[in-house]
Scaffold this active site. Structure first.
Site, PDB file in Angstrom:
ATOM      1  N   LEU A  13       0.822  -1.210   0.000  1.00  0.00           N
ATOM      2  CA  LEU A  13       0.000   0.000   0.000  1.00  0.00           C
ATOM      3  C   LEU A  13       0.852   1.254   0.000  1.00  0.00           C
ATOM      4  CD1 LEU A  13      -3.022  -0.751   2.300  1.00  0.00           C
ATOM      5  CD2 LEU A  13      -3.124   0.341   0.060  1.00  0.00           C
ATOM      6  N   LYS A  14       1.960   1.191   0.716  1.00  0.00           N
ATOM      7  CA  LYS A  14       2.845   2.351   0.728  1.00  0.00           C
ATOM      8  C   LYS A  14       3.341   2.655  -0.692  1.00  0.00           C
ATOM      9  CE  LYS A  14       7.355   3.963   1.954  1.00  0.00           C
ATOM     10  NZ  LYS A  14       8.559   3.892   2.749  1.00  0.00           N
TER      11      LYS A  14
END
Lengths: 288, 288
Positions: free
Chosen positions: A166-167
């Site tokens: 997600l980062k």
């Protein structure tokens, strides 16, 4: 809590300091290439200095791995067998999501709880208050620990590796925005229109990013062809003003691709976010 | 008001209808290639149909040019001499800013008031209610007329041509966002993380676009090197997931360029938006 830090670069030291100040005991720090500075640092926080993992890890409740992403899985593989069952292994590296998922599986097999932690900002600027994303079966426990040292922490995803995934997805968007802002503000400055550009863009502030993204994707699959012309005109204007666009070239390539897909195989239903994405995947398959 | 419409495609007809409904008289419509359909349309709104400009333009208070951008300047050059002094020539084309500025100068020389008008959206979707940007010495008067037919209209810039220039600058950013949204949502969907991505991006909603842009530009000139690594990792993840990034490739190229500039000739002062942009211009000059 007894804590070990593996990898003592900026990230390792930042969290060692914050956790130590919060009353935890840093019992050991580990770096494969420890220098004089690190020796002094270990003394200062009352930790033993190690150059490799080993039985000393059995004493700790939490291991924080802050090594380079490329060795994240190796370090997990070496360290987990020495840890006591029920302890937590928190991987703060920017390893790739596949490696972190594999580490999580090794941890589960060793009876160790695991969290992958993605630092979504610059430690150098925000220190231990930089926001964190956490995934894996130790996520909840780790979030409690990290919130207590001032880090805004959020649980994401279902499995180890999802936090770093997600980062990186977030990075696609935020770094893209950064590149666009550079080109756009340079071009506006060149024409003496920077203040006015801010105003002309301010309607973007009116809609949440989620609905903005879904709206542009569902209209992209219909109108990429017409919009491509506008992108081409915008690019021509930038070049005429002496700005060499790079981000915009990538943007134009994407509009060209979708525009070609629309011509060859249009989406016939009324676009929704789901059928728009499905159509984009289908087109990508056709083009590859 | 007596109005002439030159160029009777979607744009010309849209505003002819809206202005006519608002009580204005469309006295003439002009199209270099008028078909049967246009003849019927002209009859319907009580306008005379012309295939070129000429003395009939002397009767009108407002000329709206909605021809293709490529002929914007030619049409202005032909039409202005026939208009009465003090009338308004409004250029709704997407001609390039230089041509529109030149048209504005010709208008001034002919004693005609001029506005360039940029339509910032799709006429096909929003009709006459699509927002307009207006520049030039007739901007205020035209804005009043257009607001009365429901078009949110805003004066921008100092000279004719600035409205379309701003529209294109806006496009760099909004079309860029669109391309990023496509890649980002495809990649998130592929990993089953789309809903979570929205949440992870929602902090963007907290700051106005202006301060967001200025913040990323002033930090870009310091941190592009470190951020380049994150862009590279993000790109690797996308490719591993079978997404072929195009917009992100352009983004990466820009980070590579800035990263090289930082290594060769860093900005030594504390970055502000002004010295960051100055440094970026300086670097671009060095690289070209």
């Amino acid at each position: 809590m007894n804590i070990a830090i593996i990898g003592c670069g900026d990230v390792g030291r930042c969290y060692a300091a914050a956790l130590s100040q919060a009353g935890h005991q840093i019992t050991g720090v580990c770096d494969s290439n420890p220098g004089r500075g690190l020796e002094a640092y270990a003394n200062e926080i009352g930790a033993l200095l190690h150059s490799s993992s080993g039985p000393w890890l059995a004493q700790v409740d939490l291991v924080i791995s802050a090594v380079f992403g490329g060795v994240a899985l190796d370090v997990a593989r070496q360290s987990l067998p020495d840890m006591r069952k029920g302890a937590i292994y928190a991987d703060f590296t920017t390893g790739n999501p596949g490696d972190l998922r594999a580490s999580g599986e090794l941890a589960a097999a060793a009876g160790v709880k695991y969290a992958d932690v993605a630092i979504t900002g610059a430690i150098g600027l925000g220190g231990a208050r930089t926001p964190l994303l956490c995934a894996g079966d130790a996520a909840d426990e780790l979030i409690e620990i990290m919130r207590a040292v001032g880090a805004p922490s959020r649980k994401v995803g279902a499995a180890a590796g999802d936090a770093v995934a997600l980062k990186l997805l977030r990075s696609v968007f935020t770094k893209g925005l950064e590149a666009l802002a550079v080109e756009c503000l340079m071009a506006a400055e060149q024409r003496g229109l920077r203040q006015e550009l801010y105003e002309v863009l301010s309607d973007i502030d009116q809609s949440p990013i989620r609905s903005f993204m879904e709206t542009v994707v569902t209209t992209h699959v219909r109108h990429a062809g017409r919009r491509l012309k506008e992108v081409q005109e915008a690019r021509a204007q930038l070049r005429q003003d002496g700005i060499q666009p790079l981000a915009l070239d990538g943007v134009m390539a994407l509009f060209e691709r979708t525009s070609g897909s629309i011509a060859a195989d249009p989406l016939l239903e009324e676009p929704t976010i789901q059928n728009s994405l499905d159509w984009l995947f289908e087109q990508q398959k056709n083009n590859s």
